[in-house]
Scaffold this motif. Structure first.
Motif, PDB file in Angstrom:
ATOM      1  N   ARG A 172       0.871  -1.168   0.000  1.00  0.00           N
ATOM      2  CA  ARG A 172       0.000   0.000   0.000  1.00  0.00           C
ATOM      3  C   ARG A 172       0.912   1.223   0.000  1.00  0.00           C
ATOM      4  NH1 ARG A 172      -0.224   1.390   5.562  1.00  0.00           N
ATOM      5  NH2 ARG A 172       0.262  -0.371   6.941  1.00  0.00           N
ATOM      6  N   ASP A 173       0.335   2.397  -0.068  1.00  0.00           N
ATOM      7  CA  ASP A 173       1.135   3.609  -0.204  1.00  0.00           C
ATOM      8  C   ASP A 173       2.231   3.674   0.863  1.00  0.00           C
ATOM      9  OD1 ASP A 173      -0.390   4.340  -2.307  1.00  0.00           O
ATOM     10  OD2 ASP A 173      -1.600   5.836  -1.228  1.00  0.00           O
ATOM     11  N   GLY A 174       3.493   3.717   0.395  1.00  0.00           N
ATOM     12  CA  GLY A 174       4.613   3.891   1.308  1.00  0.00           C
ATOM     13  C   GLY A 174       5.020   2.655   2.070  1.00  0.00           C
ATOM     14  N   VAL A 175       4.354   1.531   1.855  1.00  0.00           N
ATOM     15  CA  VAL A 175       4.674   0.298   2.574  1.00  0.00           C
ATOM     16  C   VAL A 175       5.112  -0.754   1.565  1.00  0.00           C
ATOM     17  CG1 VAL A 175       3.818  -1.542   4.089  1.00  0.00           C
ATOM     18  CG2 VAL A 175       3.042   0.816   4.411  1.00  0.00           C
ATOM     19  N   ARG A 176       6.354  -1.219   1.719  1.00  0.00           N
ATOM     20  CA  ARG A 176       6.898  -2.200   0.787  1.00  0.00           C
ATOM     21  C   ARG A 176       7.286  -3.479   1.518  1.00  0.00           C
ATOM     22  NH1 ARG A 176       8.429   2.609  -1.392  1.00  0.00           N
ATOM     23  NH2 ARG A 176      10.028   2.862   0.220  1.00  0.00           N
ATOM     24  N   ALA A 177       6.980  -4.588   0.882  1.00  0.00           N
ATOM     25  CA  ALA A 177       7.489  -5.889   1.316  1.00  0.00           C
ATOM     26  C   ALA A 177       8.548  -6.321   0.310  1.00  0.00           C
ATOM     27  CB  ALA A 177       6.367  -6.919   1.379  1.00  0.00           C
ATOM     28  N   TYR A 178       9.578  -6.975   0.799  1.00  0.00           N
ATOM     29  CA  TYR A 178      10.618  -7.523  -0.070  1.00  0.00           C
ATOM     30  C   TYR A 178      10.520  -9.040  -0.021  1.00  0.00           C
ATOM     31  CZ  TYR A 178      12.607  -2.889  -0.557  1.00  0.00           C
ATOM     32  OH  TYR A 178      12.796  -1.565  -0.869  1.00  0.00           O
ATOM     33  N   LEU A 179      10.296  -9.625  -1.178  1.00  0.00           N
ATOM     34  CA  LEU A 179      10.035 -11.054  -1.263  1.00  0.00           C
ATOM     35  C   LEU A 179      11.349 -11.831  -1.333  1.00  0.00           C
ATOM     36  CD1 LEU A 179       7.334  -9.706  -2.066  1.00  0.00           C
ATOM     37  CD2 LEU A 179       6.984 -11.590  -3.663  1.00  0.00           C
ATOM     38  N   VAL A 180      11.474 -12.819  -0.476  1.00  0.00           N
ATOM     39  CA  VAL A 180      12.652 -13.683  -0.463  1.00  0.00           C
ATOM     40  C   VAL A 180      12.212 -15.088  -0.846  1.00  0.00           C
ATOM     41  CG1 VAL A 180      14.502 -14.667   0.939  1.00  0.00           C
ATOM     42  CG2 VAL A 180      13.791 -12.293   1.301  1.00  0.00           C
ATOM     43  N   GLU A 181      12.784 -15.600  -1.903  1.00  0.00           N
ATOM     44  CA  GLU A 181      12.418 -16.953  -2.336  1.00  0.00           C
ATOM     45  C   GLU A 181      13.000 -17.991  -1.375  1.00  0.00           C
ATOM     46  OE1 GLU A 181      13.957 -20.393  -4.897  1.00  0.00           O
ATOM     47  OE2 GLU A 181      13.967 -18.565  -6.138  1.00  0.00           O
ATOM     48  N   THR A 182      12.108 -18.772  -0.767  1.00  0.00           N
ATOM     49  CA  THR A 182      12.537 -19.872   0.097  1.00  0.00           C
ATOM     50  C   THR A 182      12.165 -21.229  -0.489  1.00  0.00           C
ATOM     51  OG1 THR A 182      10.481 -19.778   1.383  1.00  0.00           O
ATOM     52  CG2 THR A 182      12.338 -18.455   2.183  1.00  0.00           C
ATOM     53  N   ALA A 183      11.465 -21.205  -1.610  1.00  0.00           N
ATOM     54  CA  ALA A 183      11.060 -22.467  -2.244  1.00  0.00           C
ATOM     55  C   ALA A 183      10.821 -22.217  -3.718  1.00  0.00           C
ATOM     56  CB  ALA A 183       9.776 -23.011  -1.593  1.00  0.00           C
ATOM     57  N   GLU A 184      10.926 -23.262  -4.506  1.00  0.00           N
ATOM     58  CA  GLU A 184      10.545 -23.182  -5.911  1.00  0.00           C
ATOM     59  C   GLU A 184       9.989 -24.522  -6.361  1.00  0.00           C
ATOM     60  OE1 GLU A 184      14.434 -21.862  -7.244  1.00  0.00           O
ATOM     61  OE2 GLU A 184      14.780 -23.779  -8.238  1.00  0.00           O
ATOM     62  N   LYS A 185       9.069 -24.444  -7.288  1.00  0.00           N
ATOM     63  CA  LYS A 185       8.424 -25.659  -7.788  1.00  0.00           C
ATOM     64  C   LYS A 185       9.433 -26.519  -8.533  1.00  0.00           C
ATOM     65  CE  LYS A 185       4.126 -25.115  -9.434  1.00  0.00           C
ATOM     66  NZ  LYS A 185       3.013 -24.546 -10.232  1.00  0.00           N
ATOM     67  N   GLY A 186       9.158 -27.811  -8.555  1.00  0.00           N
ATOM     68  CA  GLY A 186       9.950 -28.705  -9.373  1.00  0.00           C
ATOM     69  C   GLY A 186       9.530 -28.597 -10.826  1.00  0.00           C
ATOM     70  N   ALA A 187      10.382 -29.082 -11.711  1.00  0.00           N
ATOM     71  CA  ALA A 187      10.095 -29.033 -13.142  1.00  0.00           C
ATOM     72  C   ALA A 187      10.067 -30.446 -13.713  1.00  0.00           C
ATOM     73  CB  ALA A 187      11.153 -28.207 -13.877  1.00  0.00           C
ATOM     74  N   MET A 188       9.116 -30.679 -14.604  1.00  0.00           N
ATOM     75  CA  MET A 188       9.039 -31.937 -15.339  1.00  0.00           C
ATOM     76  C   MET A 188       8.794 -31.590 -16.806  1.00  0.00           C
ATOM     77  SD  MET A 188       6.388 -35.167 -14.989  1.00  0.00           S
ATOM     78  CE  MET A 188       7.015 -35.738 -13.406  1.00  0.00           C
ATOM     79  N   TRP A 189       9.796 -31.808 -17.631  1.00  0.00           N
ATOM     80  CA  TRP A 189       9.669 -31.556 -19.052  1.00  0.00           C
ATOM     81  C   TRP A 189       9.308 -32.860 -19.755  1.00  0.00           C
ATOM     82  CZ3 TRP A 189      14.320 -28.856 -17.155  1.00  0.00           C
ATOM     83  CH2 TRP A 189      14.055 -27.506 -16.914  1.00  0.00           C
ATOM     84  N   LEU A 190       8.075 -32.910 -20.234  1.00  0.00           N
ATOM     85  CA  LEU A 190       7.516 -34.145 -20.777  1.00  0.00           C
ATOM     86  C   LEU A 190       7.605 -34.173 -22.292  1.00  0.00           C
ATOM     87  CD1 LEU A 190       5.092 -33.147 -18.381  1.00  0.00           C
ATOM     88  CD2 LEU A 190       4.907 -35.615 -18.610  1.00  0.00           C
ATOM     89  N   ARG A 191       7.931 -35.331 -22.800  1.00  0.00           N
ATOM     90  CA  ARG A 191       7.869 -35.603 -24.235  1.00  0.00           C
ATOM     91  C   ARG A 191       6.750 -36.610 -24.458  1.00  0.00           C
ATOM     92  NH1 ARG A 191      12.855 -35.229 -22.348  1.00  0.00           N
ATOM     93  NH2 ARG A 191      12.892 -37.460 -21.849  1.00  0.00           N
ATOM     94  N   LEU A 192       5.687 -36.158 -25.121  1.00  0.00           N
ATOM     95  CA  LEU A 192       4.518 -37.008 -25.357  1.00  0.00           C
ATOM     96  C   LEU A 192       4.534 -37.502 -26.795  1.00  0.00           C
ATOM     97  CD1 LEU A 192       1.772 -34.807 -23.658  1.00  0.00           C
ATOM     98  CD2 LEU A 192       3.315 -36.469 -22.592  1.00  0.00           C
ATOM     99  N   LYS A 193       4.085 -38.743 -26.966  1.00  0.00           N
ATOM    100  CA  LYS A 193       4.017 -39.306 -28.317  1.00  0.00           C
ATOM    101  C   LYS A 193       2.752 -40.143 -28.448  1.00  0.00           C
ATOM    102  CE  LYS A 193       6.886 -41.600 -31.813  1.00  0.00           C
ATOM    103  NZ  LYS A 193       8.234 -42.145 -32.099  1.00  0.00           N
ATOM    104  N   VAL A 194       2.063 -39.921 -29.540  1.00  0.00           N
ATOM    105  CA  VAL A 194       0.854 -40.703 -29.838  1.00  0.00           C
ATOM    106  C   VAL A 194       1.025 -41.318 -31.214  1.00  0.00           C
ATOM    107  CG1 VAL A 194      -1.627 -40.594 -30.255  1.00  0.00           C
ATOM    108  CG2 VAL A 194      -0.618 -39.242 -28.410  1.00  0.00           C
ATOM    109  N   ARG A 195       0.704 -42.586 -31.325  1.00  0.00           N
ATOM    110  CA  ARG A 195       0.813 -43.299 -32.603  1.00  0.00           C
ATOM    111  C   ARG A 195      -0.575 -43.520 -33.187  1.00  0.00           C
ATOM    112  NH1 ARG A 195       6.125 -45.658 -32.402  1.00  0.00           N
ATOM    113  NH2 ARG A 195       6.950 -45.537 -30.272  1.00  0.00           N
ATOM    114  N   GLY A 196      -0.649 -43.506 -34.497  1.00  0.00           N
ATOM    115  CA  GLY A 196      -1.905 -43.755 -35.186  1.00  0.00           C
ATOM    116  C   GLY A 196      -1.655 -44.507 -36.479  1.00  0.00           C
TER     117      GLY A 196
END
Length: 421
Positions: A172-196
């Motif tokens: 809010r006006d004149g009030v600041r919070a400073y964000l400190v990262e203490t966690a982060e999401k994991g990542a999963m990079w997927l390769r999908l394949k469909v046959r027809g």
């Protein structure tokens, strides 16, 4: 021009989209000129990493790692208001690709490291400065490779700071919070394949790989993973509630996130797992129905949700979708300790009345690699931001920029922190 602005500008002018060598050599030269003996390593030609250690007063204490990546994501000049690799200064901002992701922190670290070395300043404990390659690709030629092949460079390191945190959020006006990262999401990079069944494009087809893959991706797009309120997100939302006076209902965290303005984009993504299709490939010619279709999906999961996320993905995509993936683990620590206190003191000295709040990053950083060495990680690259700036939109975005005042503020805060950490 202040040294910190000049350094950041020089770094932006190196196009480090696919090679960090020139920027890494620039950093190494600056460090050597101040009296360091830099370690320069290239896992692959052009992918440069630079590491130095500044001896502290008490080498028996666990060392602090200050790391930043030199690489950047691509930038199409046609989309930008300014050339993305010229480091233009305009309207109180330094513009260019990497300005906040994350050459501002690289410049701050370089400025403080060289000043301490030239002036004979010994911080309370050893500080390792690492300027790294390839973070945008998971650190294969950077943090990940160093942890695998040169862990001795980080001997004695117990804690680390880097991106994405330390930036201000005007509550809010004149009030600041400073964000400190203490966690982060994991990542999963997927390769999908469909046959027809392959065949001529003019025929009637009932077993199209493309159609089946599109149907599976449509189900994924419409699916919403369950809301899960993790400790860092709860702490952040409770802290904002205290600062604003608007009560936080833990049974409805989405309502609290909706009140965060532009920050809601990033914080909202830490309420649940996400999975977004990013790449598609099928067929080689317009009149042939291909026998297979492939897609890449960027999945992000909350700490503790790794197995549940995988099972839920498989259920949503359905039978007939082959799923292969690479993963990077979530990161999580508690918001306490001597280093956190030193961060709070350093920020308060420059911005009285402000408050630090923990939060979870929806993306990933090199912390995922360094946690393999047992290093506790915090996102803390200090910046004071104007309230009207949509900071989160600048990451990998068009017209990336950082305020000159913010750069100077960040350098002062970082120096205070490293003198007391």
């Amino acid at each position: 021009m202040r040294e910190i602005v000049s350094l950041a500008r020089d770094l932006i002018r190196f196009d480090t989209t696919s090679s960090e060598r020139a920027a890494a050599e620039y950093v190494a030269e600056r460090l050597a000129g101040a009296g360091f003996d830099p370690v320069y390593l290239e896992p692959e030609p052009g992918r440069g990493n630079v590491i130095v250690r500044l001896e502290g007063e008490d080498p028996g204490r666990g060392a602090l790692l200050v790391h930043g990546h030199l690489d950047v994501v691509p930038a199409d000049a046609a989309d930008w208001s300014v050339p993305p690799f010229e480091g233009e200064i305009r309207d109180g901002y330094l513009w260019g690709r990497g300005a906040i992701d994350m050459k501002h922190m690289v410049a701050m670290s370089l400025a403080v490291a060289t000043r301490f070395k030239r002036d004979g300043v010994r911080p309370p404990r050893d500080v390792v400065f690492a300027f790294l390659a390839d973070e945008e690709n998971g650190g294969i030629n950077g943090a990940g490779w160093l942890v695998e092949h040169h862990p001795e460079l980080f001997d004695g390191v117990t804690e680390a700071i880097s991106e994405v945190g330390g930036f201000s959020y005007t509550v809010r006006d004149g009030v600041r919070a400073y964000l400190v990262e203490t966690a982060e999401k994991g990542a999963m990079w997927l390769r999908l394949k469909v046959r027809g069944t392959a065949g001529h494009g003019s025929m009637v087809h009932t077993d199209s790989a493309v159609a089946k893959l599109v149907a599976a991706l449509t189900r994924l797009e419409r699916h919403r993973f369950p809301v899960t309120l993790t400790p860092p997100v709860r702490e952040f939302l409770e802290g904002v509630a205290e600062l604003t006076g608007v009560p936080f209902d833990p049974d409805d965290p989405e309502a609290a996130v909706a009140r965060l303005g532009s920050l809601s984009r990033m914080i909202g993504a830490t309420l649940r797992d996400t999975a977004n299709a990013t790449m598609l490939r099928a067929g080689d010619t317009p009149n042939v129905v291909p026998w297979a279709a492939e897609a890449t999906v960027d999945g992000r999961m909350l700490p503790g949700r790794e197995r549940a996320f995988e099972r839920e993905l498989a259920a949503v995509l359905g039978p007939g979708v082959e799923m292969d993936f690479d993963t990077l683990p979530p990161v999580q620590t508690t918001f306490d300790g001597r280093l956190v206190d030193a961060m709070a003191d350093a920020v308060a000295a420059e911005d009285p009345g402000s408050r630090l709040l923990p939060y979870m990053l929806s993306a990933g950083t090199d912390a995922k690699s360094f946690q393999r060495l047992g290093i506790r990680h915090f996102g803390f690259a200090p910046l004071r931001l104007p309230p009207e700036l949509d900071f989160t939109a600048l990451f990998h975005g068009v017209d990336e920029r950082v305020t000159l005042d913010g750069l100077e503020f960040g350098e002062r805060v970082l120096e205070r922190l490293l003198r007391t950490c």
